[in-house]
Design a protein around this motif. Sequence first.
Motif, PDB file in Angstrom:
ATOM      1  N   UNK A   1     -16.261   6.642  -0.995  1.00 43.00           N
ATOM      2  CA  UNK A   1     -14.838   6.386  -1.201  1.00 43.00           C
ATOM      3  C   UNK A   1     -14.549   4.891  -1.316  1.00 43.00           C
ATOM      4  N   UNK A   2     -13.576   4.569  -2.143  1.00 37.07           N
ATOM      5  CA  UNK A   2     -13.024   3.219  -2.184  1.00 37.07           C
ATOM      6  C   UNK A   2     -11.762   3.235  -1.334  1.00 37.07           C
ATOM      7  N   UNK A   3     -11.742   2.401  -0.283  1.00 35.19           N
ATOM      8  CA  UNK A   3     -10.676   2.468   0.717  1.00 35.19           C
ATOM      9  C   UNK A   3      -9.461   1.613   0.382  1.00 35.19           C
ATOM     10  N   UNK A   4      -9.661   0.556  -0.419  1.00 35.58           N
ATOM     11  CA  UNK A   4      -8.533  -0.291  -0.757  1.00 35.58           C
ATOM     12  C   UNK A   4      -8.951  -1.719  -1.000  1.00 35.58           C
ATOM     13  N   UNK A   5      -7.996  -2.524  -1.451  1.00 32.79           N
ATOM     14  CA  UNK A   5      -8.273  -3.925  -1.743  1.00 32.79           C
ATOM     15  C   UNK A   5      -7.295  -4.825  -0.993  1.00 32.79           C
TER      16      UNK A   5
ATOM     17  N   UNK B   1     -16.461   4.401   3.467  1.00 31.77           N
ATOM     18  CA  UNK B   1     -16.003   3.817   2.220  1.00 31.77           C
ATOM     19  C   UNK B   1     -16.183   2.319   2.169  1.00 31.77           C
ATOM     20  N   UNK B   2     -15.677   1.738   1.081  1.00 29.22           N
ATOM     21  CA  UNK B   2     -15.829   0.323   0.777  1.00 29.22           C
ATOM     22  C   UNK B   2     -14.455  -0.317   0.656  1.00 29.22           C
ATOM     23  N   UNK B   3     -14.316  -1.516   1.225  1.00 32.39           N
ATOM     24  CA  UNK B   3     -13.095  -2.314   1.105  1.00 32.39           C
ATOM     25  C   UNK B   3     -13.408  -3.544   0.249  1.00 32.39           C
ATOM     26  N   UNK B   4     -12.556  -3.823  -0.733  1.00 37.02           N
ATOM     27  CA  UNK B   4     -12.716  -5.035  -1.535  1.00 37.02           C
ATOM     28  C   UNK B   4     -11.785  -6.110  -0.977  1.00 37.02           C
ATOM     29  N   UNK B   5     -12.368  -7.110  -0.323  1.00 33.32           N
ATOM     30  CA  UNK B   5     -11.599  -8.220   0.237  1.00 33.32           C
ATOM     31  C   UNK B   5     -11.585  -9.376  -0.761  1.00 33.32           C
TER      32      UNK B   5
ATOM     33  N   UNK C   1      -6.132   5.662   6.580  1.00 35.51           N
ATOM     34  CA  UNK C   1      -7.194   6.463   5.976  1.00 35.51           C
ATOM     35  C   UNK C   1      -8.395   6.610   6.888  1.00 35.51           C
ATOM     36  N   UNK C   2      -8.743   5.536   7.593  1.00 35.28           N
ATOM     37  CA  UNK C   2      -9.881   5.593   8.514  1.00 35.28           C
ATOM     38  C   UNK C   2      -9.577   6.491   9.708  1.00 35.28           C
ATOM     39  N   UNK C   3      -8.349   6.444  10.199  1.00 36.12           N
ATOM     40  CA  UNK C   3      -7.961   7.320  11.304  1.00 36.12           C
ATOM     41  C   UNK C   3      -8.126   8.781  10.887  1.00 36.12           C
ATOM     42  N   UNK C   4      -7.676   9.094   9.679  1.00 35.98           N
ATOM     43  CA  UNK C   4      -7.810  10.468   9.175  1.00 35.98           C
ATOM     44  C   UNK C   4      -9.279  10.871   9.066  1.00 35.98           C
ATOM     45  N   UNK C   5     -10.111   9.972   8.545  1.00 34.90           N
ATOM     46  CA  UNK C   5     -11.533  10.280   8.396  1.00 34.90           C
ATOM     47  C   UNK C   5     -12.197  10.483   9.750  1.00 34.90           C
TER      48      UNK C   5
ATOM     49  N   UNK D   1      -1.280  -3.334   3.230  1.00 38.93           N
ATOM     50  CA  UNK D   1      -2.610  -2.968   2.723  1.00 38.93           C
ATOM     51  C   UNK D   1      -3.538  -2.598   3.872  1.00 38.93           C
ATOM     52  N   UNK D   2      -3.522  -3.399   4.932  1.00 33.56           N
ATOM     53  CA  UNK D   2      -4.355  -3.085   6.090  1.00 33.56           C
ATOM     54  C   UNK D   2      -3.922  -1.771   6.733  1.00 33.56           C
ATOM     55  N   UNK D   3      -2.620  -1.534   6.819  1.00 30.84           N
ATOM     56  CA  UNK D   3      -2.139  -0.301   7.443  1.00 30.84           C
ATOM     57  C   UNK D   3      -2.570   0.928   6.648  1.00 30.84           C
ATOM     58  N   UNK D   4      -2.553   0.829   5.315  1.00 29.38           N
ATOM     59  CA  UNK D   4      -2.980   1.970   4.497  1.00 29.38           C
ATOM     60  C   UNK D   4      -4.458   2.279   4.727  1.00 29.38           C
ATOM     61  N   UNK D   5      -5.280   1.230   4.750  1.00 28.42           N
ATOM     62  CA  UNK D   5      -6.706   1.443   4.970  1.00 28.42           C
ATOM     63  C   UNK D   5      -6.938   2.002   6.372  1.00 28.42           C
TER      64      UNK D   5
END
Length: 312
Positions: free
Chosen positions: A250-254, A215-219, A290-294, A283-287
């Motif tokens: 996927x969009x992973x978060x901002x 996915x992509x992260x918008x920083x 999600x990556x751990x799950x993937x 925000x970092x923890x949510x992303x």
Amino acid sequence: MTAERQASGQADGHSHAHGQGHARGDAQGGQGGQAQAAPQQGSELLPGVKSVIAIASGKGGVGKSTTAVNLATAMAAQNVRVGLLDCDIYGPSIPRMLNLSGQPELVGERTLRPMANYGIKCMSIGFLVAEDTAMIWRGPMVMQALEQMMRDVDWGELDVLLCDLPPGTGDAQLTMAQRVPLTGAVIVSTPQDIALLDVTRGINMFQQVNVPIFGVVENMSYYVCPECGHRAEIFHHGGARETARRLGVDFLGEIPLHLDIRTTSDSGRPIVVTQPDSPHAASYRRIAAGLIDKATSAVGGAGRSQPRIVMM
């Protein structure tokens, strides 16, 4: 001979990626953008690592390394055994961001023990040279140094190894895609159009070498004034989300543009560690979750994709 002199590789065209220097790269031979050898299996390079995730960006200056460090600390806080490999040979920044210095301990004749802080195992060429050293290396030397930092480092048992790649689609990306069975790749971008053009190129590059896009992260997604609370979308907003939708990933978060994220990174005290209850750390923890799950799903399912050699 000192590690700094060994790592400079300027006088005789030979690359020594650590203090006992045993990788050799011919500065005059080979093309930096082409693979010169068959890909090695991931079990040979990283035998104890369950999943390998590339953190990449199409261009520099988008906060990719800051994102990688905070994702690593967020994973460690969730009891994930995590490592961070700094793949930027020309501009290593991870040692400072993790407040690490000195040289790794040599174990046996040719194996290094990674440095560690905040529950993260870490390896970087920055541990082996002075911070202001200019690494004047050709492509094959970069590729061999990266392989050594995987093969000749005692990473132990890890659930996830995050690989902080340099920006672009050059030698480091090619080495990782061809030598390591990457579980997936994350693309970090800012919202403005010029950065998003490079997101498309980065995604296309990983797809060409058979690496799944997580996915992509918008920083630097938006800015909120700490004094009055006014929100300003300095670099536009939502461009990464729209690009991810258009490309079918996927969009992973901002992550917002915030002074505390910058200052904690510069001081080697990541915001996830120093301000764990802040919305930015959340925000970092949510992303990261999600990556751990993937990664868990990918490894538990079909397993890691095998590298595919592509002449680029």
